[in-house]
Design a protein around this motif. Sequence first.
Motif, short mmCIF file in Angstrom:
data_model
loop_
_atom_site.label_atom_id
_atom_site.label_comp_id
_atom_site.label_asym_id
_atom_site.label_seq_id
_atom_site.Cartn_x
_atom_site.Cartn_y
_atom_site.Cartn_z
N GLU A 158 8.44 11.25 -1.21
CA GLU A 158 7.64 11.43 0.01
C GLU A 158 6.80 10.19 0.30
N VAL A 159 6.21 9.62 -0.74
CA VAL A 159 5.38 8.42 -0.56
C VAL A 159 6.26 7.23 -0.16
N THR A 160 7.39 7.10 -0.80
CA THR A 160 8.29 5.99 -0.49
C THR A 160 8.76 6.06 0.96
N ARG A 215 5.90 -0.11 -6.87
CA ARG A 215 6.31 1.21 -7.33
C ARG A 215 5.16 1.89 -8.08
N THR A 216 4.38 1.09 -8.79
CA THR A 216 3.21 1.65 -9.48
C THR A 216 2.21 2.20 -8.48
N GLY A 217 2.00 1.46 -7.38
CA GLY A 217 1.09 1.92 -6.35
C GLY A 217 1.56 3.21 -5.70
N MET A 218 2.86 3.31 -5.44
CA MET A 218 3.39 4.53 -4.83
C MET A 218 3.30 5.71 -5.79
N ARG A 219 3.52 5.44 -7.08
CA ARG A 219 3.38 6.51 -8.07
C ARG A 219 1.93 6.99 -8.13
N PHE A 220 0.99 6.06 -8.04
CA PHE A 220 -0.43 6.43 -8.04
C PHE A 220 -0.75 7.33 -6.85
N LEU A 227 -4.53 5.34 1.56
CA LEU A 227 -4.31 5.12 0.13
C LEU A 227 -3.27 4.03 -0.11
N LEU A 228 -2.28 3.95 0.75
CA LEU A 228 -1.30 2.87 0.62
C LEU A 228 -1.96 1.51 0.88
N HIS A 229 -2.90 1.46 1.82
CA HIS A 229 -3.66 0.23 2.01
C HIS A 229 -4.49 -0.09 0.77
#
Length: 290
Positions: free
Chosen positions: A80-82, A64-69, A51-53
């Motif tokens: 956790e995502v960060t 930051r928008t991508g990590m929030r998604f 998902l990060l890719h």
Amino acid sequence: MTTSSSEQGVSLGMPELPAPDYPDDVRTRLERDAREIIARYPDSRSALLPLLHLVQSEEGHVTRTGMRFCADVLGLTTAEVTAVATFYTMYRRKPSGDYQVGVCTNTLCAVMGGDAIFEALQEHLGVGNGETTDDGKVTLEHIECNAACDYAPVVMVNWEFFDNQNPASVKRLVDDLRAGRPVTPTRGAPLCTFKETARILAGFPDERDGATEAGGSAGPASLVGLRLAKGEAAPARVVHPRDGGPQDAAVHQPSPAEHLSSHDAPQATSASDPSHPQGPVGDVGEEGEG
């Protein structure tokens, strides 16, 4: 007497506002792709890396928008995502170029000329490690082992291999990338942009005609090592005595334990040994002329 934080020159700053969301049409498309990715795993949080890719393929880096998604669709916290996004260097944290040019500066590549290649590219492009050219085409970085030591020194562009490089060849390479001229990896699939590469790494098929078939496999040098590791006999070869005596007419059959390398004979000099009495070797085509 105590002093306040402001008197000590320490700024506590303001809490960062929540990251903005994607536009509705973008979020809808990414949610559809995310559901496809998550369905591949028995535990949804295992889908975080692809998902990060996916979000990296949207903007060219993990925002930051991508990590929030990612946190929203997986039911995780942004912390956790960060923690994951900042641990792996394959996730970019700032805008980067269409082509990520990585120079291996690990031990073997460095000794074979990787350090010289990296220095030459910094000067040629006018950027430092992790920086991007003004035209937004190339981001340069030094990277750890590419697992291609038998082709050292190795450069990668968007994770595709360019083997046996030297300062002159990599300058031509980045000039071609910036000019939009076709560039063909030594092995592997044809080049695509970093965003396109990120989507493929997220697990979606490469839809370019012939790209998958062009991926190929390991090169001959790697396969020789694999055969030796399996204990298979290597092909016979004629061994020339090093003392200059008459050649033994018999064909030598090396054992699997023998190291079949062009480096097992004494070398005159190398590009990484400028203090050698014969002087350093120049670029390809000049060896032995130093």
